[in-house]
Design an enzyme around this catalytic site. Structure first.
Site, PDB file in Angstrom:
ATOM      1  N   SER A   1     -18.930 -29.303  27.072  1.00  0.00           N
ATOM      2  CA  SER A   1     -20.279 -28.763  27.221  1.00  0.00           C
ATOM      3  C   SER A   1     -21.077 -29.621  28.201  1.00  0.00           C
ATOM      4  CB  SER A   1     -20.991 -28.737  25.866  1.00  0.00           C
ATOM      5  OG  SER A   1     -20.192 -28.118  24.879  1.00  0.00           O
TER       6      SER A   1
ATOM      7  N   HIS B   1     -33.571 -29.679  36.307  1.00  0.00           N
ATOM      8  CA  HIS B   1     -34.067 -29.900  37.662  1.00  0.00           C
ATOM      9  C   HIS B   1     -35.556 -29.568  37.682  1.00  0.00           C
ATOM     10  CE1 HIS B   1     -29.889 -30.069  39.033  1.00  0.00           C
ATOM     11  NE2 HIS B   1     -29.685 -28.972  38.349  1.00  0.00           N
TER      12      HIS B   1
ATOM     13  N   CYS C   1     -19.487 -25.009  24.255  1.00  0.00           N
ATOM     14  CA  CYS C   1     -18.309 -24.331  23.719  1.00  0.00           C
ATOM     15  C   CYS C   1     -18.105 -24.820  22.286  1.00  0.00           C
ATOM     16  CB  CYS C   1     -17.064 -24.642  24.544  1.00  0.00           C
ATOM     17  SG  CYS C   1     -17.090 -23.950  26.205  1.00  0.00           S
TER      18      CYS C   1
END
Length: 271
Positions: free
Chosen positions: A121, A126, A149
């Site tokens: 994962s 940003h 996951c």
């Protein structure tokens, strides 16, 4: 989520990929060029890579994952990025790649760029501060992606993320991809119940926003947009008191702020 008593018995690893994309805008009024530059500097300081790393580490802990590696960077003239690689369960030391810093800042501080990895994962953030030179409107955008996951789900951290930023417009996408199998070999394309992303947002938070959904249930794609309902002008003035402004100017500024928000919310140049 499915209760423990309804847990689906899977064959091997649950490799469904659950991705949450969280995008927020904070809108501000900064009249002069000096105020606009000061706003950008303020945002850069408030949301530098160090603080963003703390937020993402909190997210990792909240979803029950473990940090493998952290990468972070501040940019000139503005903005920052952070990436975490994480694991669903704690990974023994001898299995961790030597290039990973496991979120230990003593290691991270020796590098210009740092990356955070979670096993199976990852989490990224940003920032994009900017201002409009003509209408005195400055905006700050944050993009956060949480991809997991296995059993862990990113939906549980929505309230924390919304509360971590001043959020005037919020766009959230949630997509479950791939398939896993039950013990009988039958493909499973979704391992939990969901009708709307709004179900995972606190009711008190939702009351502050107008919200719409655009969902494609057949493809396990969920999309929610939120727009702040009330504009308390003082909260949108940078280094200025609302009572310094005449009533007509207050109305004009409020109108410009609302127009900016509507265009961002709708994704089109309305005005």
């Amino acid at each position: 989520m499915l209760g423990l008593e309804n847990k689906l018995k899977l064959y091997g690893f649950n490799n469904l990929t659950k991705t949450l994309s969280f995008n927020i805008y904070d809108v501000c009024y900064a009249k002069s060029e000096r105020e606009q530059k000061d706003y950008i500097a303020y945002i850069d300081e408030q949301y530098n890579s160090e603080r963003l790393t703390k937020i993402l580490c909190d997210v990792t802990e909240m979803i029950g994952a473990h940090v493998l590696n952290i990468s972070k960077q501040d940019y000139d003239p503005q903005g920052a990025s952070v990436t975490l690689l994480m694991a669903e369960e704690e990974v023994p030391m001898h299995l961790i790649d030597k290039s990973c810093n496991r979120g230990e800042y003593a290691i991270a501080e020796t590098r210009e760029t740092v990356l955070a990895h979670l096993d199976k994962s990852h989490v990224t953030v940003h920032t994009y501060p900017e201002y409009h030179p003509d209408n005195s409107i400055a905006t700050f955008r944050v993009d956060i992606d949480v991809s997991t996951c296995g059993k862990i789900s990113p939906l549980t951290v929505l309230d924390y993320l919304i509360g971590s930023f001043d959020s005037d417009i919020i766009t959230i996408d949630y997509h479950v991809r791939g398939f896993t199998r039950d013990v009988g070999g039958k493909k499973c394309f979704m391992d939990h119940n969901i009708t709307s992303i709004q179900d995972y947002i606190d009711d008190a938070t939702l009351k502050k926003y107008d919200a719409i959904d655009v969902n494609v249930y057949q493809s396990n794609i969920f999309h929610t947009k939120l727009l702040i309902k009330e504009i308390e002008l003082q909260n949108y003035l940078f280094n200025k008191d609302v009572y310094e402004l005449p009533p007509k100017q207050r109305l004009a500024i409020t109108d410009n702020l609302r127009k900016e928000m509507i265009e961002i919310f709708s994704g089109t140049n309305v005005y």
